[in-house]
Design a protein around this motif. Structure first.
Motif, short mmCIF file in Angstrom:
data_model
loop_
_atom_site.label_atom_id
_atom_site.label_comp_id
_atom_site.label_asym_id
_atom_site.label_seq_id
_atom_site.Cartn_x
_atom_site.Cartn_y
_atom_site.Cartn_z
N VAL A 171 34.20 33.61 -65.53
CA VAL A 171 33.74 32.37 -66.15
C VAL A 171 33.82 32.51 -67.67
N ILE A 200 35.02 26.26 -61.74
CA ILE A 200 34.61 27.29 -60.77
C ILE A 200 34.74 26.81 -59.34
N LEU A 223 30.66 35.87 -59.31
CA LEU A 223 31.08 35.48 -60.65
C LEU A 223 31.00 36.65 -61.63
N THR A 281 31.29 37.35 -66.12
CA THR A 281 31.54 36.83 -67.47
C THR A 281 31.46 37.96 -68.48
N SER A 325 25.92 30.77 -60.68
CA SER A 325 25.92 31.55 -59.44
C SER A 325 25.09 30.85 -58.36
#
Length: 239
Positions: A130, A150, A168, A170, A193
């Motif tokens: 992300v 997403i 996920l 990041t 999430s």
């Protein structure tokens, strides 16, 4: 014990103390957070020492470094994570050793990963990367898809043969509204999430936080932290 093993053991102990303290402060159990040691630019000998010291998750970001290292360490009980921006022409090689690809950020990559996973007879875990700094292009400076992308990508991974949607990932952004606000960035990832798990309940993994900001990631609820420098030392410059 060799000097390098002694050094790595001491560094690992310090990181372990930091994770434990962060879990206590957040009211979380230590076993809720998995340490992934990022071994990029370091030799297979270091990976071997880390395995002896109990590390089970290692990460790489460049296939040309990772592939020979993974081959040299194939006898070890390790789970390999690929965390770098991944070009489709490297997918076949990466699928040969990576258990999890944390940097899935576009449909074309999903298609390529699925094709090679099926060919290799493997199931590859996928995290959607992300980009919390995504601009009008919908992509981040260091890869990743904007939050509004997403759902579509997750559905694609969820339907793809040979792939498993794990969650996920990041990287704390250097620009945009979350620059310098790591805790807020990681809390935003946790919200995303929660949204993702409504449609994909098994996608519980949240990979966030590195050497400098692992405490903020643990406080926000991350399940995995990716730590390199704090364990292995300052990286040697690549020639």
């Amino acid at each position: 014990m060799t000097d390098r093993k002694t050094q790595l053991a001491a560094n690992l102990a310090k990181v372990e103390e930091r994770i434990t303290a962060a879990c206590v402060a957040a009211g979380r159990k230590r076993e809720e957070v998995t340490l992934i040691v990022v071994t990029k630019t370091y030799p297979a000998s270091d990976v071997r020492i880390l395995s002896e010291l109990g590390v089970r998750h290692v990460a790489e970001n460049r296939d040309q470094d990772a592939a020979p290292k993974a081959a040299a360490c194939s006898d070890l009980p390790l789970k390999w994570h690929f965390v770098g921006q991944l070009q489709t022409n490297k997918v076949r090689s990466v699928v040969g050793y990576a258990d999890v690809v944390q940097s899935v950020d576009r449909a074309r990559l999903v298609t390529a990963l699925s094709k090679e996973a099926v060919r290799a007879g493997r199931e590859i875990g996928c995290l959607i990367q992300v980009a919390l700094d995504a601009g009008e292009s919908g992509r981040g400076e260091r890869g990743g898809v904007a939050p509004d992308g997403i759902e579509e990508l997750a559905d694609l991974v969820g339907r793809a043969p040979g792939l498993r949607l794990d969650g996920l990932m990041t990287v704390a952004p250097l620009t945009g509204e979350y620059a310098g606000r790591e805790r807020a960035a990681f809390e935003r990832l946790m919200d995303l999430s929660t949204d993702l798990r409504r449609a994909h309940p098994a996608a519980t993994m949240v990979s966030a936080g590195m050497s400098a900001d692992l405490e903020q990631a643990v406080a926000a609820g991350a399940t995995h932290v990716r730590v390199g420098t704090a364990v292995l030392g300052v990286r040697p410059r690549l020639g």
